[in-house]
Scaffold this motif. Sequence first.
Motif, PDB file in Angstrom:
ATOM      1  N   VAL A   1      16.348  -6.472   2.106  1.00 36.49           N
ATOM      2  CA  VAL A   1      15.791  -5.308   1.423  1.00 36.49           C
ATOM      3  C   VAL A   1      15.117  -5.839   0.161  1.00 36.49           C
ATOM      4  CG1 VAL A   1      16.262  -3.086   0.343  1.00 36.49           C
ATOM      5  CG2 VAL A   1      17.607  -3.814   2.335  1.00 36.49           C
ATOM      6  N   VAL A   2      13.813  -5.825   0.147  1.00 41.29           N
ATOM      7  CA  VAL A   2      13.059  -6.480  -0.926  1.00 41.29           C
ATOM      8  C   VAL A   2      13.339  -5.816  -2.278  1.00 41.29           C
ATOM      9  CG1 VAL A   2      10.752  -7.056  -1.773  1.00 41.29           C
ATOM     10  CG2 VAL A   2      11.265  -7.194   0.672  1.00 41.29           C
ATOM     11  N   GLU A   3      13.661  -6.652  -3.259  1.00 44.04           N
ATOM     12  CA  GLU A   3      13.906  -6.187  -4.623  1.00 44.04           C
ATOM     13  C   GLU A   3      13.206  -7.128  -5.595  1.00 44.04           C
ATOM     14  OE1 GLU A   3      18.141  -6.233  -5.003  1.00 44.04           O
ATOM     15  OE2 GLU A   3      18.381  -4.262  -4.093  1.00 44.04           O
ATOM     16  N   GLY A   4      12.651  -6.561  -6.662  1.00 38.72           N
ATOM     17  CA  GLY A   4      11.977  -7.403  -7.642  1.00 38.72           C
ATOM     18  C   GLY A   4      11.530  -6.604  -8.844  1.00 38.72           C
ATOM     19  N   ARG A   5      10.948  -7.307  -9.803  1.00 35.00           N
ATOM     20  CA  ARG A   5      10.406  -6.683 -11.000  1.00 35.00           C
ATOM     21  C   ARG A   5       8.886  -6.711 -10.937  1.00 35.00           C
ATOM     22  NH1 ARG A   5      14.089  -9.138 -15.987  1.00 35.00           N
ATOM     23  NH2 ARG A   5      16.118  -8.325 -15.257  1.00 35.00           N
ATOM     24  N   PHE A   6       8.282  -5.612 -11.351  1.00 34.21           N
ATOM     25  CA  PHE A   6       6.828  -5.495 -11.290  1.00 34.21           C
ATOM     26  C   PHE A   6       6.310  -5.050 -12.655  1.00 34.21           C
ATOM     27  CE2 PHE A   6       8.664  -4.529  -7.137  1.00 34.21           C
ATOM     28  CZ  PHE A   6       8.095  -5.538  -6.386  1.00 34.21           C
ATOM     29  N   PRO A   7       5.625  -5.940 -13.360  1.00 34.32           N
ATOM     30  CA  PRO A   7       5.158  -5.619 -14.711  1.00 34.32           C
ATOM     31  C   PRO A   7       4.055  -4.573 -14.705  1.00 34.32           C
ATOM     32  CG  PRO A   7       4.265  -7.724 -13.984  1.00 34.32           C
ATOM     33  CD  PRO A   7       5.248  -7.297 -12.940  1.00 34.32           C
ATOM     34  N   SER A   8       4.001  -3.788 -15.770  1.00 37.22           N
ATOM     35  CA  SER A   8       2.941  -2.797 -15.937  1.00 37.22           C
ATOM     36  C   SER A   8       1.664  -3.505 -16.383  1.00 37.22           C
ATOM     37  CB  SER A   8       3.365  -1.760 -16.975  1.00 37.22           C
ATOM     38  OG  SER A   8       2.347  -0.801 -17.164  1.00 37.22           O
TER      39      SER A   8
ATOM     40  N   VAL B   1       6.912   1.260  -3.244  1.00 36.27           N
ATOM     41  CA  VAL B   1       6.831   2.484  -4.047  1.00 36.27           C
ATOM     42  C   VAL B   1       7.101   2.168  -5.516  1.00 36.27           C
ATOM     43  CG1 VAL B   1       7.915   4.726  -4.471  1.00 36.27           C
ATOM     44  CG2 VAL B   1       7.419   4.002  -2.126  1.00 36.27           C
ATOM     45  N   GLN B   2       8.098   1.331  -5.777  1.00 33.38           N
ATOM     46  CA  GLN B   2       8.411   0.931  -7.152  1.00 33.38           C
ATOM     47  C   GLN B   2       7.214   0.242  -7.805  1.00 33.38           C
ATOM     48  OE1 GLN B   2      11.567  -1.967  -7.426  1.00 33.38           O
ATOM     49  NE2 GLN B   2      11.233  -2.325  -9.609  1.00 33.38           N
ATOM     50  N   MET B   3       6.592  -0.687  -7.074  1.00 30.61           N
ATOM     51  CA  MET B   3       5.464  -1.422  -7.630  1.00 30.61           C
ATOM     52  C   MET B   3       4.294  -0.493  -7.931  1.00 30.61           C
ATOM     53  SD  MET B   3       2.253  -2.834  -7.162  1.00 30.61           S
ATOM     54  CE  MET B   3       1.920  -2.966  -5.398  1.00 30.61           C
ATOM     55  N   TYR B   4       3.946   0.376  -6.976  1.00 32.44           N
ATOM     56  CA  TYR B   4       2.798   1.251  -7.179  1.00 32.44           C
ATOM     57  C   TYR B   4       3.058   2.297  -8.257  1.00 32.44           C
ATOM     58  CZ  TYR B   4      -0.137  -0.727  -3.560  1.00 32.44           C
ATOM     59  OH  TYR B   4      -0.939  -1.591  -2.845  1.00 32.44           O
ATOM     60  N   ASN B   5       4.272   2.794  -8.362  1.00 30.64           N
ATOM     61  CA  ASN B   5       4.586   3.731  -9.444  1.00 30.64           C
ATOM     62  C   ASN B   5       4.364   3.070 -10.804  1.00 30.64           C
ATOM     63  OD1 ASN B   5       5.249   5.834  -7.744  1.00 30.64           O
ATOM     64  ND2 ASN B   5       7.454   5.520  -7.871  1.00 30.64           N
ATOM     65  N   THR B   6       4.876   1.858 -10.967  1.00 32.99           N
ATOM     66  CA  THR B   6       4.711   1.126 -12.232  1.00 32.99           C
ATOM     67  C   THR B   6       3.246   0.824 -12.498  1.00 32.99           C
ATOM     68  OG1 THR B   6       6.891   0.109 -11.967  1.00 32.99           O
ATOM     69  CG2 THR B   6       5.370  -0.951 -13.502  1.00 32.99           C
ATOM     70  N   LEU B   7       2.546   0.374 -11.476  1.00 35.24           N
ATOM     71  CA  LEU B   7       1.132   0.027 -11.609  1.00 35.24           C
ATOM     72  C   LEU B   7       0.298   1.228 -12.031  1.00 35.24           C
ATOM     73  CD1 LEU B   7      -1.336  -1.886 -11.015  1.00 35.24           C
ATOM     74  CD2 LEU B   7      -1.284  -0.942  -8.687  1.00 35.24           C
ATOM     75  N   LEU B   8       0.437   2.334 -11.310  1.00 37.72           N
ATOM     76  CA  LEU B   8      -0.415   3.496 -11.553  1.00 37.72           C
ATOM     77  C   LEU B   8      -0.103   4.165 -12.882  1.00 37.72           C
ATOM     78  CD1 LEU B   8      -0.401   4.939  -7.930  1.00 37.72           C
ATOM     79  CD2 LEU B   8      -2.168   3.539  -9.022  1.00 37.72           C
ATOM     80  N   GLU B   9       1.168   4.183 -13.269  1.00 35.31           N
ATOM     81  CA  GLU B   9       1.532   4.762 -14.566  1.00 35.31           C
ATOM     82  C   GLU B   9       0.953   3.941 -15.720  1.00 35.31           C
ATOM     83  OE1 GLU B   9       5.749   5.049 -14.476  1.00 35.31           O
ATOM     84  OE2 GLU B   9       5.761   6.745 -13.090  1.00 35.31           O
ATOM     85  N   GLY B  10       0.684   2.663 -15.464  1.00 32.70           N
ATOM     86  CA  GLY B  10       0.061   1.820 -16.477  1.00 32.70           C
ATOM     87  C   GLY B  10      -1.455   1.907 -16.474  1.00 32.70           C
ATOM     88  N   MET B  11      -2.044   2.500 -15.425  1.00 30.50           N
ATOM     89  CA  MET B  11      -3.497   2.570 -15.300  1.00 30.50           C
ATOM     90  C   MET B  11      -4.079   3.934 -15.639  1.00 30.50           C
ATOM     91  SD  MET B  11      -4.288   0.405 -11.791  1.00 30.50           S
ATOM     92  CE  MET B  11      -6.031   0.854 -11.878  1.00 30.50           C
ATOM     93  N   PHE B  12      -3.278   4.992 -15.448  1.00 27.29           N
ATOM     94  CA  PHE B  12      -3.815   6.341 -15.580  1.00 27.29           C
ATOM     95  C   PHE B  12      -3.054   7.134 -16.639  1.00 27.29           C
ATOM     96  CE2 PHE B  12      -4.735   4.814 -11.344  1.00 27.29           C
ATOM     97  CZ  PHE B  12      -6.092   5.121 -11.205  1.00 27.29           C
ATOM     98  N   GLU B  13      -3.771   8.075 -17.246  1.00 28.09           N
ATOM     99  CA  GLU B  13      -3.201   8.888 -18.314  1.00 28.09           C
ATOM    100  C   GLU B  13      -1.989   9.674 -17.835  1.00 28.09           C
ATOM    101  OE1 GLU B  13      -5.247  12.571 -20.081  1.00 28.09           O
ATOM    102  OE2 GLU B  13      -5.792  10.932 -21.444  1.00 28.09           O
ATOM    103  N   ARG B  14      -2.064  10.167 -16.610  1.00 28.83           N
ATOM    104  CA  ARG B  14      -0.952  10.918 -16.037  1.00 28.83           C
ATOM    105  C   ARG B  14      -0.912  10.675 -14.537  1.00 28.83           C
ATOM    106  NH1 ARG B  14      -0.252  17.323 -15.221  1.00 28.83           N
ATOM    107  NH2 ARG B  14       2.000  17.442 -15.059  1.00 28.83           N
ATOM    108  N   VAL B  15       0.284  10.490 -14.005  1.00 29.37           N
ATOM    109  CA  VAL B  15       0.474  10.272 -12.574  1.00 29.37           C
ATOM    110  C   VAL B  15       1.458  11.307 -12.050  1.00 29.37           C
ATOM    111  CG1 VAL B  15       1.272   8.668 -10.796  1.00 29.37           C
ATOM    112  CG2 VAL B  15      -0.017   7.806 -12.762  1.00 29.37           C
ATOM    113  N   VAL B  16       1.093  11.935 -10.946  1.00 31.38           N
ATOM    114  CA  VAL B  16       1.917  12.983 -10.350  1.00 31.38           C
ATOM    115  C   VAL B  16       2.230  12.606  -8.906  1.00 31.38           C
ATOM    116  CG1 VAL B  16       2.063  15.420  -9.727  1.00 31.38           C
ATOM    117  CG2 VAL B  16       0.850  14.731 -11.811  1.00 31.38           C
TER     118      VAL B  16
END
Length: 218
Positions: A29-36, A80-95
């Motif tokens: 089960v892949v686990e890791g840290r994904f920087p913003s 999902v974890q990676m994309y949530n972190t990525l998008l929250e760092g790229m856009f003003e608001r993520v829903v």
Amino acid sequence: MQHLTYAVKVLGVLMLTLLLSSCGVNEVVVEGRFPSPLLDKLPVTLGVYYKPEFREHEFFDEATTRGESDWVVKTGAAQVQMYNTLLEGMFERVVLLNELPRKDRVAEVGKQAVDAILVPEVNELQYSIPTHTKINVFEIWMRYRYELYSANGEQLADWTMTAYGKTPTAFLRSAEAAVNLAAVVALRDAGANFAVNFEQVPEVKLWLENTADRRATP
């Protein structure tokens, strides 16, 4: 005769059990840290929809000989974890959305409609493990497809990007750890490619320009 038949059945069950237990399945089960990403956030509200097959994504490698084991590598939660972190760092608001909007219903959160909706998916995946290459290296190559929709469900853009991860098992305690790290490296590569190239996609660039013009108009 009945006793003999019963004994044969019991022996068959025992042999099958031994056979299955000797093969086994290696599950990761892949686990890791994904920087913003260190970027100026785009002034838009982005909706994101993860399809069930994306959230639960995994790949399976079936053993080819009795001395090998099957592999199951589950990447969904880490994606999902990676994309949530990525998008929250790229856009003003993520829903995060539970479904794609129909064309007769605008996707809204409270009273504020999203500017667009991103739908990522794994379009293709290739991999190699030590049993394939005969060396202690695990590699994974992924092609992602991204679709961008307007708030009412009309497609704005459709493009693909690739990601690659590789790690040697020689520096890790186990093959499972090497598999996990290779997958994490591939996901980080996917995030970096998305962050760098998102605004360069022609249809995305046009959408961003139109959004800025619409907001600038009194």
